[in-house]
Design a protein around this motif. Structure first.
Motif, PDB file in Angstrom:
ATOM      1  N   ARG A 278       0.806  -1.230   0.000  1.00  0.00           N
ATOM      2  CA  ARG A 278       0.000   0.000   0.000  1.00  0.00           C
ATOM      3  C   ARG A 278       0.835   1.275   0.000  1.00  0.00           C
ATOM      4  N   ASP A 279       1.738   1.413   0.933  1.00  0.00           N
ATOM      5  CA  ASP A 279       2.445   2.691   1.089  1.00  0.00           C
ATOM      6  C   ASP A 279       3.384   2.972  -0.078  1.00  0.00           C
ATOM      7  N   GLU A 280       4.074   1.943  -0.581  1.00  0.00           N
ATOM      8  CA  GLU A 280       4.970   2.180  -1.713  1.00  0.00           C
ATOM      9  C   GLU A 280       4.175   2.562  -2.962  1.00  0.00           C
ATOM     10  N   ILE A 281       2.960   2.031  -3.087  1.00  0.00           N
ATOM     11  CA  ILE A 281       2.085   2.393  -4.205  1.00  0.00           C
ATOM     12  C   ILE A 281       1.652   3.850  -4.094  1.00  0.00           C
ATOM     13  N   LEU A 282       1.221   4.258  -2.909  1.00  0.00           N
ATOM     14  CA  LEU A 282       0.775   5.639  -2.715  1.00  0.00           C
ATOM     15  C   LEU A 282       1.926   6.620  -2.959  1.00  0.00           C
ATOM     16  N   ILE A 283       3.105   6.275  -2.480  1.00  0.00           N
ATOM     17  CA  ILE A 283       4.277   7.146  -2.687  1.00  0.00           C
ATOM     18  C   ILE A 283       4.622   7.231  -4.169  1.00  0.00           C
TER      19      ILE A 283
END
Length: 334
Positions: A278-283
């Motif tokens: 999730r977080d790497e995608i949002l970044i």
């Protein structure tokens, strides 16, 4: 990789959001059916993601004779073996079509050219697209850069043979999910940096982008949820070996490391909120937008990794699939 090694690496589990109530029973069943990936479970994982036509209910990629199914051996990267492409095209030819170049899921260590390809059959059946799905070499037997270079070689062949395939080269979509999404992002960077071919869109479905495993979400799923932190550590280590997490990892292997994201095609990218990536995608989506790339970003509350492809009955899955389908159809129309 031993569980103790992973436990030492991660330490305590971080807080994660709750699963969507309709998805929770599916996630529980998946956790029982799909073990965390390790050296011991890799053969079983590969068997579970192998050719779906070999199962008790064979998958009919011909869609009752409406789709032409072909396999081709085409040149691989320089000095490497040929690669196999699965090509799905409409039997009824209505002129040049868009192309979906598909890269399958499997954590960099499993899956085949047929894994997940049936999700794109509707675009072939209605005459909108030709689908080309690449069989790339898998880690750990074939570590980086073999997988991404195989994908790029298949993409180059597809673009160079667009006329024969009935493809409009101005409508060339690169599509991948999970590990395939990460490889798609890396292949798009290669296409940009090598100045061929020109992509119209990239569709990154819950992509695997960052080998460093430093974000909150990369540590929050201890077991299950489609792809947990132990499987993720195993997948990245299989691909990169001792380089994983260090300074000598290419942006083409781990696209989150790319310093310059300008010049990439319009991007669709999605994730669930209960997702290791999730977080790497949002970044990554934010950085693409900052670089001037047109981005369609969607995060689906309560979704685990691959929820919309494994629990299609749920309301959140129907919304996710409909949103992505509408984007792909617009892209294919040019």
């Amino acid at each position: 990789m031993a569980d103790q090694t992973a436990a030492d690496f991660f330490g305590a589990t971080t807080i994660r959001p709750p699963l969507d109530p309709e998805l929770a029973p599916v996630e529980e069943a998946m956790r029982a059916a799909f073990p965390t990936v390790s050296d011991e479970t890799l053969p079983e994982t590969r068997r579970l993601l192998a050719d779906p036509s070999a199962g008790p209910e064979p998958e009919d990629l011909t869609a009752g004779g409406r789709v032409r199914v072909e396999e081709r051996q085409v040149p691989g990267p320089d000095g490497a073996p040929d690669i196999t492409l699965l090509i799905l095209s409409p039997v009824e030819d209505r002129g040049p079509k868009g192309a979906i170049f598909h890269i399958h899921a499997g954590g960099m260590v499993s899956g085949t050219r047929r894994t997940g390809v049936s999700f794109f059959l509707p675009y072939v059946i209605d005459g909108s697209a030709v689908v080309v799905s690449v069989e790339y070499r898998l880690a750990p037997e074939h570590p980086d850069p073999a997988p991404v270079e195989d994908c790029y070689a298949g993409l180059v062949w597809t673009a160079k043979n667009a006329a024969e395939l009935g493809i409009d080269p101005e409508r060339l979509l690169l599509v991948g999910s999970s590990a395939g999404g990460g490889l798609a992002a890396g292949t798009a960077l290669l296409a940009r940096d090598r100045a061929f071919p020109r992509l119209s869109h990239q569709v990154l479905i819950c992509p695997m982008l960052d080998d460093r495993l430093e974000t909150h979400s990369s540590r929050m799923v201890d077991r299950g949820c489609g792809w947990d932190r132990h499987s993720n550590l195993y997948g990245w280590t299989s691909l990169l070996g001792e380089r994983r997490g260090g300074p000598d990892v290419s942006q083409y292997a781990a696209p989150a490391r790319a310093e310059d994201l300008s010049g990439l095609p319009r991007t669709y990218i999605d994730t669930g909120s209960v997702e290791t990536f999730r977080d790497e995608i949002l970044i990554y989506a934010g950085r693409l937008s900052e670089a001037g790339v047109s981005v369609d970003l969607h995060m689906w509350g309560g979704g685990f990794h691959g929820f919309d492809m494994t629990a299609g009955h749920a309301a959140v899955s129907r919304a996710s699939n409909a949103t992505r389908e509408e984007f792909i159809r617009r892209a294919l129309e040019g």
